[in-house]
Scaffold this active site. Structure first.
Site, PDB file in Angstrom:
ATOM      1  N   MET A  27       2.919  -0.654   9.442  1.00  0.00           N
ATOM      2  CA  MET A  27       3.693   0.232  10.318  1.00  0.00           C
ATOM      3  C   MET A  27       3.537  -0.204  11.778  1.00  0.00           C
ATOM      4  O   MET A  27       3.813   0.564  12.698  1.00  0.00           O
ATOM      5  CB  MET A  27       3.267   1.685  10.125  1.00  0.00           C
ATOM      6  CG  MET A  27       3.563   2.182   8.707  1.00  0.00           C
ATOM      7  SD  MET A  27       3.904   3.932   8.581  1.00  0.00           S
ATOM      8  CE  MET A  27       2.372   4.609   9.162  1.00  0.00           C
ATOM      9  N   GLY A  33      -7.476  -5.236  11.658  1.00  0.00           N
ATOM     10  CA  GLY A  33      -7.392  -4.862  10.237  1.00  0.00           C
ATOM     11  C   GLY A  33      -6.156  -5.470   9.608  1.00  0.00           C
ATOM     12  O   GLY A  33      -6.224  -6.133   8.556  1.00  0.00           O
ATOM     13  N   HIS A  34      -5.007  -5.278  10.266  1.00  0.00           N
ATOM     14  CA  HIS A  34      -3.771  -5.891   9.777  1.00  0.00           C
ATOM     15  C   HIS A  34      -3.912  -7.416   9.757  1.00  0.00           C
ATOM     16  O   HIS A  34      -3.476  -8.088   8.824  1.00  0.00           O
ATOM     17  CB  HIS A  34      -2.598  -5.555  10.703  1.00  0.00           C
ATOM     18  CG  HIS A  34      -2.283  -4.091  10.813  1.00  0.00           C
ATOM     19  ND1 HIS A  34      -2.420  -3.386  11.984  1.00  0.00           N
ATOM     20  CD2 HIS A  34      -1.822  -3.206   9.896  1.00  0.00           C
ATOM     21  CE1 HIS A  34      -2.053  -2.140  11.792  1.00  0.00           C
ATOM     22  NE2 HIS A  34      -1.693  -1.980  10.538  1.00  0.00           N
ATOM     23  N   GLN A  58       7.272   9.059   4.714  1.00  0.00           N
ATOM     24  CA  GLN A  58       5.881   9.323   4.336  1.00  0.00           C
ATOM     25  C   GLN A  58       5.168  10.226   5.342  1.00  0.00           C
ATOM     26  O   GLN A  58       3.991  10.529   5.177  1.00  0.00           O
ATOM     27  CB  GLN A  58       5.117   8.020   4.126  1.00  0.00           C
ATOM     28  CG  GLN A  58       4.836   7.230   5.380  1.00  0.00           C
ATOM     29  CD  GLN A  58       4.309   5.848   5.038  1.00  0.00           C
ATOM     30  OE1 GLN A  58       5.008   4.999   4.479  1.00  0.00           O
ATOM     31  NE2 GLN A  58       3.055   5.601   5.350  1.00  0.00           N
ATOM     32  N   LYS A 146      -8.849   0.368   3.027  1.00  0.00           N
ATOM     33  CA  LYS A 146      -8.991   1.528   3.910  1.00  0.00           C
ATOM     34  C   LYS A 146      -8.157   2.694   3.387  1.00  0.00           C
ATOM     35  O   LYS A 146      -8.585   3.835   3.410  1.00  0.00           O
ATOM     36  CB  LYS A 146      -8.536   1.142   5.321  1.00  0.00           C
ATOM     37  CG  LYS A 146      -8.277   2.320   6.200  1.00  0.00           C
ATOM     38  CD  LYS A 146      -8.880   2.136   7.542  1.00  0.00           C
ATOM     39  CE  LYS A 146      -8.799   3.386   8.359  1.00  0.00           C
ATOM     40  NZ  LYS A 146      -7.437   3.912   8.459  1.00  0.00           N
ATOM     41  N   ASP A 147      -6.936   2.373   2.913  1.00  0.00           N
ATOM     42  CA  ASP A 147      -6.077   3.397   2.316  1.00  0.00           C
ATOM     43  C   ASP A 147      -6.246   3.298   0.801  1.00  0.00           C
ATOM     44  O   ASP A 147      -5.366   2.814   0.083  1.00  0.00           O
ATOM     45  CB  ASP A 147      -4.624   3.158   2.744  1.00  0.00           C
ATOM     46  CG  ASP A 147      -4.480   3.236   4.256  1.00  0.00           C
ATOM     47  OD1 ASP A 147      -4.393   4.349   4.778  1.00  0.00           O
ATOM     48  OD2 ASP A 147      -4.507   2.177   4.914  1.00  0.00           O
ATOM     49  N   SER A 182      -7.891   1.374  13.051  1.00  0.00           N
ATOM     50  CA  SER A 182      -6.680   2.100  12.690  1.00  0.00           C
ATOM     51  C   SER A 182      -5.769   2.128  13.909  1.00  0.00           C
ATOM     52  O   SER A 182      -6.253   2.207  15.048  1.00  0.00           O
ATOM     53  CB  SER A 182      -7.029   3.527  12.279  1.00  0.00           C
ATOM     54  OG  SER A 182      -5.884   4.364  12.351  1.00  0.00           O
TER      55      SER A 182
HETATM   56  P1  AMP Z   1      -0.591   0.698   8.345  1.00  0.00           P
HETATM   57  O1  AMP Z   1       0.087  -0.090   9.410  1.00  0.00           O
HETATM   58  O2  AMP Z   1      -1.618   1.645   8.867  1.00  0.00           O
HETATM   59  O3  AMP Z   1       0.374   1.319   7.378  1.00  0.00           O
HETATM   60  O4  AMP Z   1      -1.425  -0.358   7.491  1.00  0.00           O
HETATM   61  C1  AMP Z   1      -0.824  -1.486   6.914  1.00  0.00           C
HETATM   62  C2  AMP Z   1      -1.815  -2.143   5.982  1.00  0.00           C
HETATM   63  O5  AMP Z   1      -2.976  -2.527   6.709  1.00  0.00           O
HETATM   64  C3  AMP Z   1      -2.285  -1.201   4.851  1.00  0.00           C
HETATM   65  O6  AMP Z   1      -2.408  -1.942   3.655  1.00  0.00           O
HETATM   66  C4  AMP Z   1      -3.628  -0.749   5.351  1.00  0.00           C
HETATM   67  O7  AMP Z   1      -4.507  -0.376   4.312  1.00  0.00           O
HETATM   68  C5  AMP Z   1      -4.116  -2.001   6.054  1.00  0.00           C
HETATM   69  N1  AMP Z   1      -5.154  -1.655   7.039  1.00  0.00           N
HETATM   70  C6  AMP Z   1      -5.068  -0.766   8.048  1.00  0.00           C
HETATM   71  N2  AMP Z   1      -6.251  -0.677   8.704  1.00  0.00           N
HETATM   72  C7  AMP Z   1      -7.096  -1.529   8.088  1.00  0.00           C
HETATM   73  C8  AMP Z   1      -8.460  -1.890   8.272  1.00  0.00           C
HETATM   74  N3  AMP Z   1      -9.202  -1.356   9.241  1.00  0.00           N
HETATM   75  N4  AMP Z   1      -9.004  -2.802   7.436  1.00  0.00           N
HETATM   76  C9  AMP Z   1      -8.259  -3.342   6.431  1.00  0.00           C
HETATM   77  N5  AMP Z   1      -6.974  -3.047   6.197  1.00  0.00           N
HETATM   78  C10 AMP Z   1      -6.391  -2.158   7.012  1.00  0.00           C
END
Ligand code: AMP
Length: 274
Positions: A27, A33-34, A58, A146-147, A182
């Site tokens: 997103m 993390g990404h 969502q 994380k999710d 995050s």
């Molecule tokens: P999001 O942009 O928050 O929807 O996350 C996109 C992807 O990045 C999802 O698969 C998350 O689980 C992963 N993600 C987000 N934060 C982390 C983190 N700190 N460590 C590992 N993966 C992450």
């Protein structure tokens, strides 16, 4: 790098890729993390697609959809530097029509923990992930632990719908103090950031208890709750197996310990796999 903003542009760019394709859906407001997912996908595949799409379906009524951080320019630069082949950044209109056919989260696993606190969240998440996986036709798609519940449900969707993609779970990336990264962490003040550490510290404590031989999930939960007193509001502490069923006793190799809590403005989640 091709920046595809329409389905047509994505399809055209995808058709020109040869060899294995890795896909990282996000997103946006990209952080380390990404990036860990992106780096891994880059290493394991010939081609790499990343998507940045803040998926409205969502978010529940009253959640932070409008305030969700957006960093399109920075995200484009990061993807360029990460040697992404296609960056998919669609508009909402490209992704959805009125009165859509919907896919629903499973009745039990989709409605405990995150699903109980955010009913309908996983329906929207699965809907967009299904669309993105169909569009990108990736060989492998990378998701963060994380999710954890999201990851489990995506794996179930791929299994239940006999989809060809391989789902690759990736480790949680934390800052030097232990806070799980995050996009929402930018809302934390310095003082709140300190209190937010109680999430990862409670999980560390839980891991230490398990390593010292403690099996009782009740005892571990209690110890965690004490440590979480510095959060503003704890939504849940849960100890479940990999199928998200509650456990009386920790099963090594089949346990996830999860926490969700509000600290200041954001709602934070974290977990550890044991
Ligand atoms: P999001 O942009 O928050 O929807 O996350 C996109 C992807 O990045 C999802 O698969 C998350 O689980 C992963 N993600 C987000 N934060 C982390 C983190 N700190 N460590 C590992 N993966 C992450």
């Amino acid at each position: 790098m091709v920046i595809a903003r329409t389905i047509e542009a994505l399809r055209e760019a995808r058709a020109s890729l040869g060899g294995s394709v890795g896909f990282v859906p996000t997103m946006g407001a990209l952080h380390e993390g990404h990036l860990s997912l992106i780096r891994r996908a880059r290493e394991e595949n010939v081609c790499l697609i990343v998507s940045v799409f803040v998926n409205p379906t969502q978010f529940l009524e009253g959640e932070d959809l409008d305030a969700y951080p957006r960093r399109d320019e920075a995200d484009i630069k990061i993807c360029e530097l990460s040697k992404v082949d296609i960056l998919f950044m669609p508009t909402i209109d490209q992704m959805y029509e009125q009165d859509e056919l919907c896919i629903g989260a499973p009745a039990v696993r989709g409605y405990v923990l995150e699903g109980a606190k955010r009913p309908g969240h996983f329906d929207g998440m699965l809907q967009v992930v299904m669309k993105l996986l169909n569009l990108t036709q990736a060989d492998r798609a990378y998701f963060g632990k994380k999710d954890a519940q999201q990851l489990a449900l995506i794996m179930q969707m791929v299994r239940n719908y006999f989809m060809g993609v391989e789902i690759i779970p990736c480790e949680i990336v934390r800052d030097s103090k232990g806070l799980a990264l995050s996009s929402r962490n930018i809302y934390l003040t310095a003082e709140e950031k300190k209190r937010a550490l109680s999430l990862s510290q409670s999980l560390k404590k839980a891991t230490e208890m398990v390593m010292a031989g403690e099996k009782s999930t009740q005892a571990i939960t209690k110890a965690m709750e004490t440590m979480l007193e510095s959060a503003d509001r704890v939504e849940y502490v849960a100890i479940v197996n990999r199928a998200f069923e509650p456990l009386q006793e920790v099963e090594i190799g089949n346990t996830i310990i999860l926490v969700a809590a509000w600290v200041g403005k954001p709602r934070l989640i974290d977990n550890v796999w044991i």
